[in-house]
Design a protein around this motif. Structure first.
Motif, mmCIF file in Angstrom:
data_model
loop_
_atom_site.group_PDB
_atom_site.id
_atom_site.type_symbol
_atom_site.label_atom_id
_atom_site.label_comp_id
_atom_site.label_asym_id
_atom_site.label_seq_id
_atom_site.Cartn_x
_atom_site.Cartn_y
_atom_site.Cartn_z
ATOM 1 N N MET A 40 0.841 -1.193 0.000
ATOM 2 C CA MET A 40 0.000 0.000 0.000
ATOM 3 C C MET A 40 0.879 1.246 0.000
ATOM 4 O O MET A 40 1.840 1.351 0.764
ATOM 5 N N GLU A 41 0.534 2.182 -0.877
ATOM 6 C CA GLU A 41 1.279 3.432 -0.972
ATOM 7 C C GLU A 41 0.313 4.616 -0.867
ATOM 8 O O GLU A 41 -0.872 4.502 -1.176
ATOM 9 N N GLY A 96 -2.514 12.294 -0.589
ATOM 10 C CA GLY A 96 -3.067 11.514 0.502
ATOM 11 C C GLY A 96 -3.881 10.324 0.055
ATOM 12 O O GLY A 96 -4.416 9.585 0.893
ATOM 13 N N LYS A 97 -3.993 10.110 -1.252
ATOM 14 C CA LYS A 97 -4.752 8.976 -1.763
ATOM 15 C C LYS A 97 -3.928 7.708 -1.634
ATOM 16 O O LYS A 97 -2.755 7.666 -1.996
ATOM 17 N N ARG A 98 -4.575 6.652 -1.139
ATOM 18 C CA ARG A 98 -3.889 5.388 -0.944
ATOM 19 C C ARG A 98 -4.276 4.380 -2.033
ATOM 20 O O ARG A 98 -5.383 4.401 -2.545
#
Length: 337
Positions: A105-106, A111-113
């Motif tokens: 997960m990035e 701020g969107k993952r």
């Protein structure tokens, strides 16, 4: 009319063009064989069978005690053939994600993952699976899809592997403590099992003299992956005489119990499936081209019977109690065709 002329008349391929392509392929194969021979001494049969497996577009299982240059052979083939090579040391704690890769997960600047796939070492053109039988069945199974379908599925998403893709696995036949025997389904994925024996006297003498000095010979690249795939395509276009087809069918079917062969019924618990026939056909074509011939013969089938069949069949308890081996059974069946 010759075999090539009949085959090409049916497919619309110019016989002269195929002969010219074959002659060019012979030159490239000879260069590759010489390139490997400068590094690997005295194992001509092993080099031949391993290269035949690669020319046929398949995978090979190299079986031999430590110190017989199994790792060196795979490394040399990677350089000589210009393949992107990776090595995985199989251990009991190795996980499938260590081979295939995993999703992480990035979070971006806004701020969107999201998830991103990190490919594992299997995303190579030549994968060396060192001591493959030391990994657990769960980890071994991670190779099943890739070796047959040439892609992997991670978190429900398909990821295609590079082309060409080959697995050369090694295995120690002596030390069995802490190992997991390969399941039959995975053994069947290997085109051939190549047994590596001790070198001859003169070859071992050369090893002593040329590998204990201040400089070691270095492998040199002679082919490209694209050229290798062209030769693999040529192998599949090579004609197979009807006599060779009948010999392959007779050999493979005679190795299966329950089909009217009394000796096989007594000694063989289970025999090879249709994939063995496919492997023999491809390898016979590749061996013929390796030797400078434009069509395989029954002698190719006999020569390849042991490496193609021995890991695809098992003996009964009674046969093992009598001291028989799979090689003994295959040798008898091969002589009968």
């Amino acid at each position: 009319m010759s075999i090539i002329a009949r085959e090409d008349a049916a497919t619309g391929v110019d016989p002269k063009q195929m002969v010219a392509e074959a002659e060019k392929a012979l030159e490239d194969i000879a260069r590759a064989r010489d390139g490997v021979g400068r590094i690997i001494f005295g194992q001509e049969a092993v080099v031949e069978r391993t290269l035949v497996a690669l020319l046929a577009g398949g995978h090979a299982l190299l079986v031999g005690v430590p110190g017989l240059a199994k790792t060196k052979l795979v490394e040399t083939l990677g350089v000589v053939l210009g393949l992107d090579s990776r090595r995985i040391q199989f251990t009991p704690d190795l996980m499938p994600s260590d081979i295939l890769g995993s999703e992480v997960m990035e979070q971006d600047d806004s701020g969107k993952r999201g998830f991103r796939f990190l490919p594992g070492p299997i995303f190579s053109q030549l994968l060396m699976a060192d001591e493959i039988n030391r990994a657990s069945p769960r980890t071994q199974s991670a190779l099943l899809q890739s070796m047959q379908e040439y892609h992997v599925t991670v978190a429900g998403h398909r990821h295609d592997l590079p082309k060409p893709f080959h697995v050369l696995a090694t295995q120690n036949p002596l030390e069995q403590e802490g190992t997991y025997p390969l399941p039959e389904a995975q053994l069947d994925r290997f085109l051939m099992q190549v047994d590596i024996l001790y070198p001859e006297l003169e070859a071992e003498r050369r090893i002593l003299l040329e590998t204990t000095g201040t400089e070691d010979a270095k492998a040199e690249n002679v082919l490209t992956p694209e050229r290798l795939m062209e030769i693999q395509a040529l192998v599949r276009r090579m004609p197979v005489p009807e006599s060779v087809v009948e010999a392959i069918l007779a050999l493979v079917r005679s190795a299966r119990p329950g089909l009217g062969h009394p000796e096989t019924d007594r000694h063989v618990a289970w025999g090879p499936g249709p994939r063995a026939s496919q492997a023999l056909t491809l390898c016979a074509r590749a061996r013929a081209l390796y030797d400078g011939r434009l069509a395989p013969s029954v002698d190719d089938v006999r020569a390849l019977a042991e490496p193609v069949l021995q890991h695809r069949m098992a003996l009964t308890f009674a046969a093992r109690a009598e001291g028989m081996s799979v090689r003994d059974v295959i040798a008898r069946l091969a002589q009968a065709i």
